[in-house]
Design a protein around this motif. Structure first.
Motif, PDB file in Angstrom:
ATOM      1  N   GLN A   1       0.816  -1.215   0.000  1.00  0.00           N
ATOM      2  CA  GLN A   1       0.000   0.000   0.000  1.00  0.00           C
ATOM      3  C   GLN A   1       0.846   1.260   0.000  1.00  0.00           C
ATOM      4  N   ASP A   2       2.135   1.131   0.263  1.00  0.00           N
ATOM      5  CA  ASP A   2       3.040   2.276   0.234  1.00  0.00           C
ATOM      6  C   ASP A   2       3.690   2.476  -1.132  1.00  0.00           C
ATOM      7  N   THR A   3       3.390   1.611  -2.097  1.00  0.00           N
ATOM      8  CA  THR A   3       3.996   1.749  -3.418  1.00  0.00           C
ATOM      9  C   THR A   3       3.286   2.824  -4.229  1.00  0.00           C
ATOM     10  N   ASP A   4       4.008   3.404  -5.170  1.00  0.00           N
ATOM     11  CA  ASP A   4       3.413   4.433  -6.028  1.00  0.00           C
ATOM     12  C   ASP A   4       2.270   3.863  -6.862  1.00  0.00           C
ATOM     13  N   GLU A   5       2.429   2.619  -7.294  1.00  0.00           N
ATOM     14  CA  GLU A   5       1.393   2.002  -8.123  1.00  0.00           C
ATOM     15  C   GLU A   5       0.076   1.889  -7.366  1.00  0.00           C
ATOM     16  N   TYR A   6       0.139   1.463  -6.124  1.00  0.00           N
ATOM     17  CA  TYR A   6      -1.073   1.305  -5.313  1.00  0.00           C
ATOM     18  C   TYR A   6      -1.717   2.674  -5.053  1.00  0.00           C
ATOM     19  N   LYS A   7      -0.896   3.664  -4.710  1.00  0.00           N
ATOM     20  CA  LYS A   7      -1.432   4.986  -4.392  1.00  0.00           C
ATOM     21  C   LYS A   7      -2.111   5.618  -5.612  1.00  0.00           C
ATOM     22  N   LYS A   8      -1.547   5.400  -6.788  1.00  0.00           N
ATOM     23  CA  LYS A   8      -2.152   5.942  -8.002  1.00  0.00           C
ATOM     24  C   LYS A   8      -3.472   5.254  -8.304  1.00  0.00           C
ATOM     25  N   ARG A   9      -3.515   3.931  -8.138  1.00  0.00           N
ATOM     26  CA  ARG A   9      -4.746   3.184  -8.437  1.00  0.00           C
ATOM     27  C   ARG A   9      -5.874   3.606  -7.513  1.00  0.00           C
ATOM     28  N   PHE A  10      -5.583   3.849  -6.257  1.00  0.00           N
ATOM     29  CA  PHE A  10      -6.606   4.225  -5.279  1.00  0.00           C
ATOM     30  C   PHE A  10      -6.398   5.672  -4.835  1.00  0.00           C
ATOM     31  N   ALA A  11      -6.198   6.551  -5.826  1.00  0.00           N
ATOM     32  CA  ALA A  11      -5.878   7.953  -5.541  1.00  0.00           C
ATOM     33  C   ALA A  11      -6.978   8.666  -4.772  1.00  0.00           C
ATOM     34  N   GLY A  12      -8.216   8.222  -4.940  1.00  0.00           N
ATOM     35  CA  GLY A  12      -9.310   8.852  -4.209  1.00  0.00           C
ATOM     36  C   GLY A  12      -9.144   8.755  -2.708  1.00  0.00           C
ATOM     37  N   ASN A  13      -8.462   7.727  -2.249  1.00  0.00           N
ATOM     38  CA  ASN A  13      -8.241   7.557  -0.814  1.00  0.00           C
ATOM     39  C   ASN A  13      -7.343   8.645  -0.241  1.00  0.00           C
ATOM     40  N   GLU A  14      -6.370   9.101  -1.039  1.00  0.00           N
ATOM     41  CA  GLU A  14      -5.492  10.160  -0.556  1.00  0.00           C
ATOM     42  C   GLU A  14      -6.278  11.451  -0.358  1.00  0.00           C
ATOM     43  N   ALA A  15      -7.192  11.739  -1.280  1.00  0.00           N
ATOM     44  CA  ALA A  15      -8.050  12.918  -1.130  1.00  0.00           C
ATOM     45  C   ALA A  15      -8.950  12.775   0.093  1.00  0.00           C
TER      46      ALA A  15
ATOM     47  N   ASP B   1     -11.356   8.268 -13.635  1.00  0.00           N
ATOM     48  CA  ASP B   1     -12.462   9.208 -13.750  1.00  0.00           C
ATOM     49  C   ASP B   1     -13.286   9.370 -12.483  1.00  0.00           C
ATOM     50  N   PHE B   2     -13.320   8.352 -11.664  1.00  0.00           N
ATOM     51  CA  PHE B   2     -14.158   8.429 -10.463  1.00  0.00           C
ATOM     52  C   PHE B   2     -13.393   8.940  -9.245  1.00  0.00           C
ATOM     53  N   THR B   3     -12.107   9.258  -9.434  1.00  0.00           N
ATOM     54  CA  THR B   3     -11.271   9.648  -8.296  1.00  0.00           C
ATOM     55  C   THR B   3     -11.850  10.826  -7.531  1.00  0.00           C
ATOM     56  N   SER B   4     -12.287  11.861  -8.256  1.00  0.00           N
ATOM     57  CA  SER B   4     -12.778  13.062  -7.567  1.00  0.00           C
ATOM     58  C   SER B   4     -14.049  12.766  -6.780  1.00  0.00           C
ATOM     59  N   TRP B   5     -14.945  11.977  -7.356  1.00  0.00           N
ATOM     60  CA  TRP B   5     -16.174  11.635  -6.634  1.00  0.00           C
ATOM     61  C   TRP B   5     -15.862  10.857  -5.363  1.00  0.00           C
ATOM     62  N   ILE B   6     -14.978   9.883  -5.470  1.00  0.00           N
ATOM     63  CA  ILE B   6     -14.624   9.089  -4.290  1.00  0.00           C
ATOM     64  C   ILE B   6     -13.926   9.970  -3.260  1.00  0.00           C
TER      65      ILE B   6
END
Length: 339
Positions: A111-125, A165-170
């Motif tokens: 979960q600390d990898t860049d790939e994971y963070k990009k895939r679930f970018a909505g979580n960072e927001a 596309d759904f990142t902002s909504w999430i």
């Protein structure tokens, strides 16, 4: 494998167990493991041992179990991450498993990898906004819900069909219920619009889904769709008078600032005057005069078009020594040109 006379590791009277065997030593003697059995060196020979060396019983079996457990953990994690669109992490998964980390630990570390963070970018927001971070299962479930709602309401190609596309909504904690409400409101607004407007929209390459898209993604879709909507409104006013207007012409008039009310006034006059002017054009060998000329004069501010109309009217007046059939009162006053 039968016992074979020979030596192994300096011990006489034994056999060579081969590269796949294991060995151990204890205070009471030397042991060898081969073909699922332990042997002990006793009385100058290798003989079967019922228990194996102290604290070593079944060590090869335990090793096999560990190997199977690692392999199973790797396969489970690899398939899980592939289902999330993160198959590129397979080499890291294998490396971590080989280093002895269990599946739960590997999951947390990845979960600390860049790939994971990009895939679930909505979580960072969500984290920055003080919202609870979603599990992968919850995140994916939201994506599926959004996609089903949008597809069922005729969203056009190119809108909301990538994983980002759904990142902002999430990230903003927008629920599927809210998206459903917004889509339905937009759909109702379109379905209640007059037929001429909808026909113009379709003719200019817009459908119901495009307008819904404008409601959902204003930063990307609204400027373009607003222009198309204004073009369709101009075209709809032409349709009300039984006339057609190409998208290129609608685009031209829209770019000049013509709005729906101005188009409505102009096309009322065009619809009224056009039959007479076309007839005059035929009479006086100017058969090219038509709808486009009146549009250019009333909507496009064309002085040349005004002059052509005035010449036709003058010839009619001169021929009949009277007032033209297209006098000022019958045509009214144009919204951009004037009669």
């Amino acid at each position: 494998m039968p016992l074979i006379e020979g030596s192994y590791g300096g011990v006489q009277g034994g056999w060579d167990p081969g590269a796949s065997s294991s060995s151990a030593s204890s205070g009471s003697g030397q042991y060898r493991f081969k073909d699922g059995k332990w042997y002990v060196y006793s009385g100058g020979k290798w003989v079967p041992s019922a228990s194996g060396p102290p604290n070593q019983t079944g060590s090869s079996s335990n090793s096999d179990k560990d190997s199977n457990a690692n392999r199973n953990a790797y396969e489970y994690l690899k398939r899980t991450f592939e289902s999330w669109g993160l198959g590129t992490l397979a080499p890291k998964i294998l490396e971590m498993v080989q280093q002895g980390y269990d599946a739960d630990t590997v999951m947390l570390m990845l979960q600390d990898t860049d790939e994971y963070k990009k895939r679930f970018a909505g979580n960072e927001a969500r984290r920055k906004a003080g919202l609870a971070v979603l599990s992968p299962a919850e995140y994916l479930s939201l994506e599926r819900s959004y996609r089903q709602i949008l597809e069922s309401n005729g969203m056009p190609a190119g809108f909301y069909d990538s994983l980002d596309d759904f990142t902002s909504w999430i990230g903003q904690d927008v629920s599927p219920a809210e998206i459903q409400d917004r889509v339905q409101l937009a759909a109702r607004a379109v379905s209640n619009t007059d037929t001429g407007y909808l026909e113009s929209l379709r003719e200019y390459g817009l459908g119901q889904g495009d307008l819904v898209a404008a409601m959902l993604d204003r930063s990307r879709a609204l400027p373009i769709l607003q222009k198309r909507v204004r073009e369709a409104e101009i075209g709809a006013e032409a349709r009300r008078q039984g006339l057609r207007l190409s998208q290129a012409r609608a685009d031209y008039f829209e770019s000049m600032g013509v709005d729906r009310s101005q188009a409505a006034s102009a096309y009322q006059m065009i619809g009224s005057a056009l039959p007479t002017l076309e007839n005059l054009g035929d009479i006086y060998d100017d058969s090219t005069y038509g709808q486009a000329d009146l549009e250019d004069e009333l909507l496009g501010r064309s002085g040349m078009a005004s002059e052509r109309r005035r010449r036709l009217q003058s010839r009619e007046t001169g021929s009949f020594s009277g007032e033209s059939g297209l006098n000022r009162s019958s045509l009214g006053v144009g919204t951009r040109g004037s009669f």
